[in-house]
Design an enzyme around this catalytic site. Sequence first.
Site, PDB file in Angstrom:
ATOM      1  N   ASP A 145     -15.782   5.748  12.109  1.00 14.70           N
ATOM      2  CA  ASP A 145     -14.532   5.914  11.376  1.00 14.70           C
ATOM      3  C   ASP A 145     -14.773   5.705   9.886  1.00 14.70           C
ATOM      4  O   ASP A 145     -15.714   5.012   9.481  1.00 14.70           O
ATOM      5  CB  ASP A 145     -13.498   4.896  11.858  1.00 14.70           C
ATOM      6  CG  ASP A 145     -13.028   5.171  13.277  1.00 14.70           C
ATOM      7  OD1 ASP A 145     -13.240   6.288  13.769  1.00 14.70           O
ATOM      8  OD2 ASP A 145     -12.462   4.242  13.888  1.00 14.70           O
ATOM      9  N   LYS A 146     -13.901   6.275   9.080  1.00 14.46           N
ATOM     10  CA  LYS A 146     -14.053   6.188   7.629  1.00 14.46           C
ATOM     11  C   LYS A 146     -14.198   4.751   7.150  1.00 14.46           C
ATOM     12  O   LYS A 146     -15.051   4.446   6.311  1.00 14.46           O
ATOM     13  CB  LYS A 146     -12.851   6.849   6.947  1.00 14.46           C
ATOM     14  CG  LYS A 146     -12.878   6.781   5.419  1.00 14.46           C
ATOM     15  CD  LYS A 146     -11.661   7.472   4.814  1.00 14.46           C
ATOM     16  CE  LYS A 146     -11.689   7.371   3.289  1.00 14.46           C
ATOM     17  NZ  LYS A 146     -10.513   8.047   2.675  1.00 14.46           N
TER      18      LYS A 146
END
Length: 366
Positions: A145-146
Amino acid sequence: MSDIRTFTVSEDDDGIRLDRWFKRHLPDVTFNIVSRWARTGQLRVAGKRAVPGDRVEAGQEIRLPPVETGPSRSPRAQTKRDLLTPEEEQLVREMVIYEDPGAFVLNKPPGLATQGGTKTHQHLDRLLDGLGDERGRPKLVHRLDKDTSGALLVARTARSAGHFAKAFSGRTAKKVYWAIVAGVPSAEEGVIDAPLAKQPGTGGEKMHISPEHGLPAKTKWRLVDRAGNRAAWIELQPLTGRTHQLRAHMASIGFPIVGDAKYGGADAFLTGGISRKLHLHARRIRIDAPDGGKIDVSADLPQHFSETLTMLGFDPLAGDSLPLERKPAASPEGKQRTAAAAAKARRRERRGERRARGSQGKAKRR
Protein backbone atom coordinates in the site's frame (compact mmCIF):
# COMPACT_ATOMS: atom_id res chain seq x y z
CA MET A 1 13.85 -16.35 -49.06
CA SER A 2 16.64 -13.98 -48.07
CA ASP A 3 14.08 -11.92 -46.15
CA ILE A 4 13.15 -14.80 -43.83
CA ARG A 5 13.70 -13.77 -40.21
CA THR A 6 15.22 -15.93 -37.49
CA PHE A 7 15.32 -15.44 -33.72
CA THR A 8 17.03 -17.47 -31.00
CA VAL A 9 15.11 -18.26 -27.80
CA SER A 10 16.85 -16.78 -24.76
CA GLU A 11 17.18 -18.31 -21.29
CA ASP A 12 14.52 -15.92 -19.98
CA ASP A 13 12.00 -17.34 -22.46
CA ASP A 14 12.76 -21.01 -21.81
CA GLY A 15 9.52 -22.97 -21.42
CA ILE A 16 7.00 -20.27 -22.41
CA ARG A 17 4.33 -20.72 -25.09
CA LEU A 18 5.12 -19.51 -28.57
CA ASP A 19 2.21 -17.04 -28.59
CA ARG A 20 3.57 -15.61 -25.35
CA TRP A 21 6.98 -15.21 -27.00
CA PHE A 22 5.36 -13.08 -29.73
CA LYS A 23 3.65 -10.88 -27.13
CA ARG A 24 6.99 -10.23 -25.47
CA HIS A 25 9.15 -9.64 -28.52
CA LEU A 26 6.90 -8.87 -31.50
CA PRO A 27 3.75 -7.33 -30.00
CA ASP A 28 2.61 -5.93 -33.34
CA VAL A 29 2.28 -9.44 -34.78
CA THR A 30 -1.30 -10.39 -33.90
CA PHE A 31 -2.48 -13.83 -32.85
CA ASN A 32 -4.39 -14.15 -36.13
CA ILE A 33 -1.20 -13.58 -38.13
CA VAL A 34 0.70 -16.14 -36.05
CA SER A 35 -2.12 -18.66 -36.53
CA ARG A 36 -2.09 -18.10 -40.31
CA TRP A 37 1.66 -18.60 -40.44
CA ALA A 38 1.22 -21.85 -38.52
CA ARG A 39 -1.54 -23.12 -40.84
CA THR A 40 0.53 -22.41 -43.95
CA GLY A 41 3.71 -23.93 -42.55
CA GLN A 42 5.61 -20.63 -42.49
CA LEU A 43 6.15 -20.71 -38.72
CA ARG A 44 8.92 -23.08 -37.67
CA VAL A 45 10.72 -23.79 -34.41
CA ALA A 46 13.95 -25.83 -34.47
CA GLY A 47 13.24 -26.60 -38.13
CA LYS A 48 9.79 -28.08 -37.49
CA ARG A 49 6.34 -26.70 -38.10
CA ALA A 50 4.93 -25.02 -35.00
CA VAL A 51 1.62 -23.76 -33.62
CA PRO A 52 0.97 -20.91 -31.14
CA GLY A 53 0.46 -23.29 -28.21
CA ASP A 54 3.86 -24.98 -28.54
CA ARG A 55 6.43 -24.29 -25.83
CA VAL A 56 9.87 -23.07 -26.81
CA GLU A 57 13.24 -23.97 -25.29
CA ALA A 58 16.33 -21.86 -24.78
CA GLY A 59 18.64 -22.03 -27.81
CA GLN A 60 15.94 -23.02 -30.28
CA GLU A 61 15.66 -21.04 -33.49
CA ILE A 62 12.31 -19.48 -34.44
CA ARG A 63 11.90 -18.92 -38.18
CA LEU A 64 9.35 -16.40 -39.47
CA PRO A 65 8.32 -15.38 -43.00
CA PRO A 66 9.38 -12.03 -44.47
CA VAL A 67 7.76 -8.86 -43.15
CA GLU A 68 4.36 -8.59 -44.77
CA THR A 69 3.74 -5.64 -47.06
CA GLY A 70 0.27 -4.38 -47.58
CA PRO A 71 -2.22 -2.03 -46.01
CA SER A 72 -0.64 -0.83 -42.83
CA ARG A 73 -2.58 -0.95 -39.63
CA SER A 74 -2.32 1.51 -36.85
CA PRO A 75 0.46 0.52 -34.45
CA ARG A 76 -0.48 -0.67 -31.01
CA ALA A 77 -0.51 2.16 -28.53
CA GLN A 78 2.43 1.99 -26.19
CA THR A 79 2.70 3.46 -22.74
CA LYS A 80 4.74 6.64 -22.91
CA ARG A 81 7.24 6.85 -20.10
CA ASP A 82 8.70 10.11 -18.89
CA LEU A 83 12.45 10.24 -18.51
CA LEU A 84 13.59 10.16 -14.91
CA THR A 85 15.50 13.06 -13.46
CA PRO A 86 18.95 12.38 -11.94
CA GLU A 87 17.36 12.91 -8.51
CA GLU A 88 14.69 10.27 -9.22
CA GLU A 89 17.29 7.77 -10.43
CA GLN A 90 19.30 8.34 -7.27
CA LEU A 91 16.13 7.95 -5.16
CA VAL A 92 15.29 4.50 -6.51
CA ARG A 93 18.90 3.31 -6.33
CA GLU A 94 19.07 4.33 -2.68
CA MET A 95 16.03 2.12 -2.02
CA VAL A 96 17.94 -1.03 -3.06
CA ILE A 97 18.89 -3.14 -0.03
CA TYR A 98 19.63 -6.39 -1.90
CA GLU A 99 20.32 -7.48 -5.47
CA ASP A 100 21.29 -10.61 -7.36
CA PRO A 101 21.00 -11.62 -11.06
CA GLY A 102 17.28 -12.28 -10.72
CA ALA A 103 15.93 -9.73 -8.27
CA PHE A 104 16.14 -6.49 -6.37
CA VAL A 105 14.71 -6.00 -2.90
CA LEU A 106 13.82 -2.38 -2.19
CA ASN A 107 12.98 -0.62 1.06
CA LYS A 108 9.95 1.37 -0.10
CA PRO A 109 9.39 4.58 1.85
CA PRO A 110 5.93 5.42 3.19
CA GLY A 111 3.90 7.73 0.99
CA LEU A 112 5.15 6.31 -2.34
CA ALA A 113 2.54 4.39 -4.34
CA THR A 114 3.65 1.06 -5.82
CA GLN A 115 1.74 1.60 -9.08
CA GLY A 116 0.18 4.54 -10.86
CA GLY A 117 -3.48 5.40 -11.02
CA THR A 118 -5.83 8.33 -11.27
CA LYS A 119 -3.91 11.48 -10.27
CA THR A 120 -0.92 9.33 -9.23
CA HIS A 121 2.06 10.32 -11.35
CA GLN A 122 4.93 9.56 -9.01
CA HIS A 123 5.04 5.84 -8.18
CA LEU A 124 7.57 3.05 -7.77
CA ASP A 125 6.71 1.30 -11.05
CA ARG A 126 7.72 4.45 -12.92
CA LEU A 127 10.96 4.79 -10.94
CA LEU A 128 12.00 1.22 -11.84
CA ASP A 129 13.27 2.62 -15.14
CA GLY A 130 16.21 3.84 -13.09
CA LEU A 131 17.21 0.22 -12.34
CA GLY A 132 17.00 -1.07 -15.91
CA ASP A 133 19.96 -2.58 -17.75
CA GLU A 134 20.63 -4.72 -20.83
CA ARG A 135 18.13 -7.28 -19.49
CA GLY A 136 15.33 -4.71 -19.53
CA ARG A 137 13.53 -2.92 -16.72
CA PRO A 138 12.62 -4.70 -13.46
CA LYS A 139 9.08 -5.98 -13.06
CA LEU A 140 6.75 -5.76 -10.08
CA VAL A 141 5.62 -9.14 -8.74
CA HIS A 142 3.76 -7.96 -5.61
CA ARG A 143 2.86 -4.61 -4.07
CA LEU A 144 2.61 -2.62 -0.87
CA ASP A 145 0.00 0.00 0.00
CA LYS A 146 1.07 3.59 -0.57
CA ASP A 147 1.48 4.35 3.14
CA THR A 148 3.03 0.98 4.02
CA SER A 149 6.83 0.96 4.07
CA GLY A 150 9.37 -1.82 3.80
CA ALA A 151 10.70 -4.75 1.82
CA LEU A 152 9.37 -5.07 -1.72
CA LEU A 153 10.81 -7.55 -4.23
CA VAL A 154 11.02 -6.82 -7.96
CA ALA A 155 12.16 -9.24 -10.67
CA ARG A 156 15.03 -8.32 -12.99
CA THR A 157 14.06 -10.66 -15.85
CA ALA A 158 10.90 -12.13 -17.31
CA ARG A 159 11.95 -15.60 -16.20
CA SER A 160 12.51 -14.61 -12.58
CA ALA A 161 9.21 -12.68 -12.64
CA GLY A 162 7.40 -15.91 -13.51
CA HIS A 163 9.24 -17.77 -10.77
CA PHE A 164 8.43 -15.19 -8.08
CA ALA A 165 4.82 -14.86 -9.20
CA LYS A 166 4.35 -18.60 -8.65
CA ALA A 167 5.99 -18.35 -5.22
CA PHE A 168 3.59 -15.59 -4.12
CA SER A 169 0.50 -17.28 -5.56
CA GLY A 170 1.56 -20.62 -4.08
CA ARG A 171 2.15 -19.02 -0.65
CA THR A 172 5.70 -20.36 -0.39
CA ALA A 173 7.06 -16.84 0.11
CA LYS A 174 7.20 -15.64 3.73
CA LYS A 175 6.42 -12.00 4.54
CA VAL A 176 6.73 -10.52 8.02
CA TYR A 177 5.17 -7.15 8.87
CA TRP A 178 5.51 -5.06 12.00
CA ALA A 179 2.64 -2.90 13.22
CA ILE A 180 1.86 -0.69 16.21
CA VAL A 181 -1.78 -1.08 17.15
CA ALA A 182 -4.04 0.88 19.46
CA GLY A 183 -4.93 -1.23 22.48
CA VAL A 184 -3.48 -4.56 23.60
CA PRO A 185 -4.83 -8.04 22.72
CA SER A 186 -5.41 -10.35 25.69
CA ALA A 187 -3.74 -13.31 23.94
CA GLU A 188 -0.09 -13.68 22.94
CA GLU A 189 -0.86 -14.83 19.39
CA GLY A 190 -3.67 -15.84 17.10
CA VAL A 191 -5.00 -16.30 13.57
CA ILE A 192 -7.61 -14.04 12.01
CA ASP A 193 -9.66 -16.01 9.47
CA ALA A 194 -12.16 -13.56 7.98
CA PRO A 195 -13.17 -13.29 4.29
CA LEU A 196 -12.71 -9.86 2.72
CA ALA A 197 -14.74 -8.11 0.02
CA LYS A 198 -14.82 -4.63 -1.45
CA GLN A 199 -17.09 -2.43 0.60
CA PRO A 200 -20.02 -1.15 -1.48
CA GLY A 201 -20.04 2.56 -2.15
CA THR A 202 -16.28 3.02 -1.77
CA GLY A 203 -15.31 2.32 -5.37
CA GLY A 204 -13.15 -0.57 -4.25
CA GLU A 205 -11.06 1.74 -2.06
CA LYS A 206 -12.02 -0.03 1.17
CA MET A 207 -12.47 -3.67 2.19
CA HIS A 208 -14.79 -5.17 4.80
CA ILE A 209 -15.45 -8.53 6.41
CA SER A 210 -18.03 -10.43 4.38
CA PRO A 211 -18.60 -14.16 5.00
CA GLU A 212 -21.17 -14.21 2.17
CA HIS A 213 -19.31 -12.38 -0.58
CA GLY A 214 -15.70 -12.16 0.55
CA LEU A 215 -12.65 -14.07 -0.62
CA PRO A 216 -10.78 -16.20 1.94
CA ALA A 217 -8.31 -14.13 3.97
CA LYS A 218 -6.12 -15.33 6.82
CA THR A 219 -3.55 -13.50 8.95
CA LYS A 220 -1.28 -14.89 11.68
CA TRP A 221 -0.24 -12.45 14.43
CA ARG A 222 2.02 -12.46 17.49
CA LEU A 223 2.47 -9.98 20.32
CA VAL A 224 6.02 -8.62 20.42
CA ASP A 225 5.60 -6.17 23.32
CA ARG A 226 3.03 -3.95 25.00
CA ALA A 227 2.97 -0.42 26.41
CA GLY A 228 0.60 -0.90 29.33
CA ASN A 229 -2.93 -1.05 27.94
CA ARG A 230 -2.28 1.80 25.53
CA ALA A 231 -0.62 0.17 22.52
CA ALA A 232 1.04 -3.02 21.34
CA TRP A 233 3.79 -3.98 18.92
CA ILE A 234 2.47 -6.78 16.72
CA GLU A 235 4.15 -9.09 14.21
CA LEU A 236 1.90 -10.00 11.28
CA GLN A 237 2.26 -12.74 8.69
CA PRO A 238 -0.34 -12.70 5.89
CA LEU A 239 -1.25 -16.23 4.83
CA THR A 240 -3.26 -14.83 1.90
CA GLY A 241 -2.76 -11.68 -0.13
CA ARG A 242 -5.96 -9.61 -0.16
CA THR A 243 -6.08 -5.84 -0.58
CA HIS A 244 -5.65 -4.02 2.76
CA GLN A 245 -5.80 -7.42 4.48
CA LEU A 246 -3.66 -6.62 7.52
CA ARG A 247 -5.31 -3.26 8.11
CA ALA A 248 -8.87 -4.59 7.79
CA HIS A 249 -8.16 -7.68 9.88
CA MET A 250 -6.57 -5.84 12.82
CA ALA A 251 -9.38 -3.28 12.87
CA SER A 252 -11.95 -6.10 12.76
CA ILE A 253 -10.71 -7.54 16.08
CA GLY A 254 -10.69 -4.13 17.74
CA PHE A 255 -7.00 -3.19 17.44
CA PRO A 256 -6.57 -0.83 14.47
CA ILE A 257 -3.07 -0.07 13.22
CA VAL A 258 -1.90 3.30 14.50
CA GLY A 259 -2.36 5.98 11.83
CA ASP A 260 -4.94 4.00 9.84
CA ALA A 261 -7.88 6.40 9.72
CA LYS A 262 -9.53 4.47 6.89
CA TYR A 263 -10.13 1.37 9.01
CA GLY A 264 -9.74 2.63 12.57
CA GLY A 265 -11.16 6.13 12.49
CA ALA A 266 -10.31 8.29 15.49
CA ASP A 267 -9.42 5.17 17.51
CA ALA A 268 -6.35 4.63 15.31
CA PHE A 269 -4.46 7.62 16.72
CA LEU A 270 -2.45 7.92 19.92
CA THR A 271 -1.80 11.09 21.89
CA GLY A 272 1.50 12.20 23.35
CA GLY A 273 3.32 13.18 20.17
CA ILE A 274 2.97 9.79 18.41
CA SER A 275 3.15 10.24 14.62
CA ARG A 276 -0.14 10.16 12.74
CA LYS A 277 1.48 8.25 9.86
CA LEU A 278 0.56 4.60 9.25
CA HIS A 279 2.60 2.29 11.48
CA LEU A 280 2.75 -0.74 9.17
CA HIS A 281 6.13 -1.90 7.87
CA ALA A 282 7.11 -4.90 5.72
CA ARG A 283 10.05 -5.93 7.89
CA ARG A 284 11.23 -9.13 6.19
CA ILE A 285 10.77 -11.20 3.06
CA ARG A 286 12.02 -14.73 2.48
CA ILE A 287 11.56 -16.46 -0.87
CA ASP A 288 13.24 -19.13 -2.98
CA ALA A 289 15.51 -17.69 -5.68
CA PRO A 290 15.27 -18.95 -9.29
CA ASP A 291 18.75 -20.49 -9.02
CA GLY A 292 17.75 -22.63 -6.04
CA GLY A 293 19.13 -20.38 -3.29
CA LYS A 294 17.27 -18.27 -0.75
CA ILE A 295 16.52 -14.57 -0.63
CA ASP A 296 16.06 -13.49 2.99
CA VAL A 297 16.14 -9.72 3.52
CA SER A 298 15.07 -7.35 6.31
CA ALA A 299 14.23 -3.68 5.74
CA ASP A 300 15.09 -0.92 8.22
CA LEU A 301 12.23 0.99 9.83
CA PRO A 302 11.21 4.45 8.61
CA GLN A 303 11.94 7.32 10.97
CA HIS A 304 8.40 7.78 12.33
CA PHE A 305 8.05 4.08 13.21
CA SER A 306 11.46 3.96 14.89
CA GLU A 307 10.67 7.07 16.94
CA THR A 308 7.36 5.55 18.08
CA LEU A 309 9.13 2.42 19.33
CA THR A 310 11.38 4.63 21.44
CA MET A 311 8.52 6.79 22.75
CA LEU A 312 6.54 3.72 23.81
CA GLY A 313 9.57 2.16 25.49
CA PHE A 314 9.94 -0.82 23.16
CA ASP A 315 13.30 -2.55 22.59
CA PRO A 316 13.97 -2.32 18.82
CA LEU A 317 15.69 -5.74 18.92
CA ALA A 318 12.66 -7.55 20.37
CA GLY A 319 10.88 -8.06 17.05
CA ASP A 320 13.78 -9.84 15.38
CA SER A 321 14.20 -12.20 18.34
CA LEU A 322 11.02 -14.08 17.40
CA PRO A 323 11.60 -17.14 15.18
CA LEU A 324 10.15 -16.86 11.69
CA GLU A 325 8.22 -20.08 12.16
CA ARG A 326 7.07 -21.56 15.44
CA LYS A 327 6.10 -25.18 15.89
CA PRO A 328 2.41 -25.48 16.77
CA ALA A 329 1.64 -26.21 20.41
CA ALA A 330 0.87 -29.85 21.16
CA SER A 331 -2.78 -30.76 21.75
CA PRO A 332 -3.83 -32.24 25.15
CA GLU A 333 -4.07 -35.67 23.51
CA GLY A 334 -0.59 -35.22 22.04
CA LYS A 335 0.83 -34.25 25.43
CA GLN A 336 -0.75 -37.36 27.00
CA ARG A 337 0.78 -39.60 24.32
CA THR A 338 4.18 -37.98 24.84
CA ALA A 339 3.97 -38.43 28.64
CA ALA A 340 2.86 -42.07 28.24
CA ALA A 341 5.75 -42.80 25.89
CA ALA A 342 8.24 -41.23 28.32
CA ALA A 343 6.83 -43.29 31.23
CA LYS A 344 7.05 -46.46 29.15
CA ALA A 345 10.68 -45.73 28.32
CA ARG A 346 11.48 -45.21 32.02
CA ARG A 347 9.85 -48.56 32.93
CA ARG A 348 11.97 -50.31 30.31
CA GLU A 349 15.10 -48.72 31.74
CA ARG A 350 14.19 -49.89 35.27
CA ARG A 351 13.50 -53.45 34.06
CA GLY A 352 16.86 -53.43 32.32
CA GLU A 353 18.56 -52.30 35.51
CA ARG A 354 16.87 -55.08 37.56
CA ARG A 355 17.90 -57.74 35.03
CA ALA A 356 21.48 -56.46 35.14
CA ARG A 357 21.54 -56.67 38.97
CA GLY A 358 20.06 -60.20 38.90
CA SER A 359 22.71 -61.38 36.43
CA GLN A 360 25.47 -60.01 38.67
CA GLY A 361 24.06 -61.87 41.74
CA LYS A 362 23.96 -65.18 39.88
CA ALA A 363 27.56 -64.74 38.78
CA LYS A 364 28.69 -64.18 42.40
CA ARG A 365 26.90 -67.36 43.66
CA ARG A 366 28.66 -69.44 41.04
